[in-house]
Design an enzyme around this catalytic site. Sequence first.
Site, PDB file in Angstrom:
ATOM      1  N   ASN A 140       0.849  -1.198   0.000  1.00  0.00           N
ATOM      2  CA  ASN A 140       0.000   0.000   0.000  1.00  0.00           C
ATOM      3  C   ASN A 140       0.881   1.243   0.000  1.00  0.00           C
ATOM      4  OD1 ASN A 140      -2.768   1.202   0.453  1.00  0.00           O
ATOM      5  ND2 ASN A 140      -1.616   2.135   2.126  1.00  0.00           N
ATOM      6  N   ASP A 247      -3.042  21.451   9.616  1.00  0.00           N
ATOM      7  CA  ASP A 247      -3.663  20.584   8.617  1.00  0.00           C
ATOM      8  C   ASP A 247      -4.286  21.426   7.502  1.00  0.00           C
ATOM      9  OD1 ASP A 247      -6.380  21.179   9.207  1.00  0.00           O
ATOM     10  OD2 ASP A 247      -6.358  19.771  10.881  1.00  0.00           O
TER      11      ASP A 247
END
Length: 436
Positions: A140, A247
């Site tokens: 992944n 963020d």
Amino acid sequence: MDFRQYVGKLEREGNLLRIRKVVSGDLEAAAVLKTAEPNPVLFENIKETKGFRVVGNVFCAKESIAKYFGITTADLIPKITKAIDQRNQPEEIKNAPCQEVDMGTVDLNKLPILRHTKQDGGKYISSAVVVTRDPEYGQNLDFHRAMQISNNKMSTRIVEGRDFHKFLERNGEVEAAYCVGNTANVLVAAAISVQTGIDEMYIANALEKTRVTKAKSVNLLIPADCEVVLEGRVFMKERAAEGPFIDITDTFDVIRQEPVFEVRKITHRRDPIWQALLPGALEHKLLMGMPKEPTIFKKVTEAGVRCLDVNVNPGGCSWLHAIVKIDKKNEDDGKKAVLAAFEGHKSCKHVFVVDKDINIYDPLQVEWSMATRFQADRGLVNKGKEPGSSLDPSAEPGTKITNKVGFDLTAPIVTKGKSFSRAEFPKADLKKYVEE
Ligand SMILES: Cc1cc2nc3c(=O)[nH]c(=O)nc-3n(C[C@H](O)[C@H](O)[C@H](O)COP(=O)(O)O)c2cc1C
């Protein structure tokens, strides 16, 4: 094209700001990057470290990603959709560029890891594409910021639900390679969320030929042409404080106890280039939001509405808003598109659906649609409270419960009152009217 070739291309085309002066990696480099945004910047001399150049702001706009692939922005959604569907195995090579130099004993202080703001919890790697593997699901790729906590350890943010998180839950500890210095094929693929078990490196390879190589100390296939690789293990139970960190909402994320990444080996190219990625800034936003556009496009199309384009726009933090352009054929197409868009991006809070004459990259035109074509009693779709994004500061504290609302900003097909068309003036070539 690899990262340094692309940086070279940017410079040849006059699109790179090269800084020869000594710049500190502690706040100063981030200040320069933010001020120069969206222009790419190369730092030749970072005060605290030797031997590394640092490059940031490489992919701050959709145009720069489209340009990397040699296509237009309108072709990005079809290209990414095709790459997901037609993903294929990358070529594996030996003697990879990213392993030209083995740094020996791990000392993270030798890397130009930047501290971005005074409030940050520490120095952060924010551009790394993280390769992991699960015995059943296979490999992944995704992104996980990592904050330096010692010479060889970092605390790394792994959101619950991510494939990496699943792998950690299943295995307790997971081998990982944090790969820095990647081009748009690898970055975009890593940012895409597909079914667990699909190796996003195959998607990268479908976007552009991507070579992989075996990591030196962990059983992982990493991008052979990236610049720097940090290999090691991440532990579910060993945790350390992570944060604060900006963020994509331009607000600070809270401090959490997050898994520890123990770095056991670092390899890099000769004359390495470190890729900086400013948290919360345009590049971070773009890489978060853009991969959601094909999934929204797909759901709107599957709902039987002719979707023309989607913009998960920076004004909506490239996460909480989606603007969907449709070719309206039926009166209920707008509302159908709203509901389908929410299906295509579960974290989205507000969806705006506009007609085909609106430029969805021009916020003034989108607002113009709202001002002239929208009536709340017929165009507002209030979905009520449901899980949205944990990043939204206005979500119910401690949860991601949010009130999702869609706005059908399309004009009615049958016009009863004034026209909904934008007036157009005749065009003139000013050169003809200015004296030489
Ligand atoms: C620049 C960037 C930084 C990100 N940082 C993090 C992070 O620190 N932690 C995290 O869990 N997800 C982060 N994400 C989101 C995931 O990497 C992204 O949603 C990914 O597609 C999840 O992959 P998966 O579906 O394979 O789990 C980031 C995404 C981008 C583009």
